[in-house]
Design a protein around this motif. Structure first.
Motif, PDB file in Angstrom:
ATOM      1  N   LEU A  38       0.677  -0.968  -0.015  1.00 17.42           N
ATOM      2  CA  LEU A  38       0.023  -0.077  -0.003  1.00 17.42           C
ATOM      3  C   LEU A  38       0.773   1.279   0.091  1.00 17.42           C
ATOM      4  O   LEU A  38       1.033   1.960   1.107  1.00 17.42           O
ATOM      5  N   LEU A  39       1.591   1.266  -1.164  1.00 16.42           N
ATOM      6  CA  LEU A  39       2.577   2.407  -1.344  1.00 16.42           C
ATOM      7  C   LEU A  39       2.011   3.744  -1.934  1.00 16.42           C
ATOM      8  O   LEU A  39       0.834   3.731  -2.299  1.00 16.42           O
ATOM      9  N   ASP A  40       2.623   4.799  -1.980  1.00 15.10           N
ATOM     10  CA  ASP A  40       2.251   6.087  -2.380  1.00 15.10           C
ATOM     11  C   ASP A  40       1.737   5.867  -3.954  1.00 15.10           C
ATOM     12  O   ASP A  40       2.419   5.100  -4.542  1.00 15.10           O
ATOM     13  N   ASN A  41       0.784   6.818  -4.256  1.00 17.07           N
ATOM     14  CA  ASN A  41       0.412   6.802  -5.569  1.00 17.07           C
ATOM     15  C   ASN A  41       1.282   7.824  -6.359  1.00 17.07           C
ATOM     16  O   ASN A  41       0.585   8.768  -7.059  1.00 17.07           O
ATOM     17  N   ASP A  42       2.797   7.862  -6.332  1.00 20.49           N
ATOM     18  CA  ASP A  42       3.374   8.560  -6.937  1.00 20.49           C
ATOM     19  C   ASP A  42       4.548   8.136  -7.533  1.00 20.49           C
ATOM     20  O   ASP A  42       4.724   6.698  -7.546  1.00 20.49           O
ATOM     21  N   GLU A  43       5.662   8.439  -8.214  1.00 21.92           N
ATOM     22  CA  GLU A  43       6.715   7.820  -9.117  1.00 21.92           C
ATOM     23  C   GLU A  43       7.503   7.141  -7.897  1.00 21.92           C
ATOM     24  O   GLU A  43       8.023   5.980  -8.185  1.00 21.92           O
TER      25      GLU A  43
END
Length: 103
Positions: A38-43
Motif C-alpha cells: 500500500l505504497l504512495d500513488n506517485d513515481e
C-alpha cells in the motif's frame, strides 16, 4: 486479536514511513507467501513497488489502485473521514411539550 476477523491474527505489517526504507525491509519480507503493498500513488511509490517486485515476483501485489486519486492510503482515509464530517445529516429539533395545565 479481533474475534470478528480472525484472519487478521495471522497477518504481519511493515510500515516503512518512507520508500527510502524499502531496501532495509526486504530481509523482513523473505519467507512470506503473500505481500500486499500500500505504497504512495506517485513515481517514488511505483519505483519502490518495482524494486520489491523484482525480489518477490509472484507473491507481491500492488494495492495502490484501491485509493487511486489520492496521494497515499492516509490521504484517502482522511478524505473519507472529512467527507463524513463536512456534510453531516440535517438534524430535526423537537421542542419539548409543556407539562401541566395552563391557567
Amino acid at each position: 486479536n479481533c474475534p470478528t476477523m480472525p484472519n487478521l491474527d495471522r497477518q504481519d505489517y511493515v510500515i516503512l514511513n518512507s520508500v527510502s526504507n524499502v531496501s532495509k525491509a526486504i530481509d523482513a519480507f523473505h519467507g512470506y507467501g503473500r505481500i500486499h503493498c500500500l505504497l504512495d500513488n506517485d513515481e517514488a511509490g511505483r519505483n519502490a513497488y518495482r524494486e520489491l517486485e523484482r525480489e518477490f515476483a509472484g507473491c507481491i501485489r500492488d494495492f495502490s489502485d484501491n485509493y487511486n486519486g489520492h496521494k497515499d492510503l492516509n490521504d484517502y482515509l482522511c478524505g473519507k473521514r472529512q467527507n463524513l464530517t463536512v456534510n453531516p445529516p440535517p438534524r430535526t429539533i423537537v421542542k419539548p411539550k409543556k407539562k401541566g395545565l395552563g391557567l
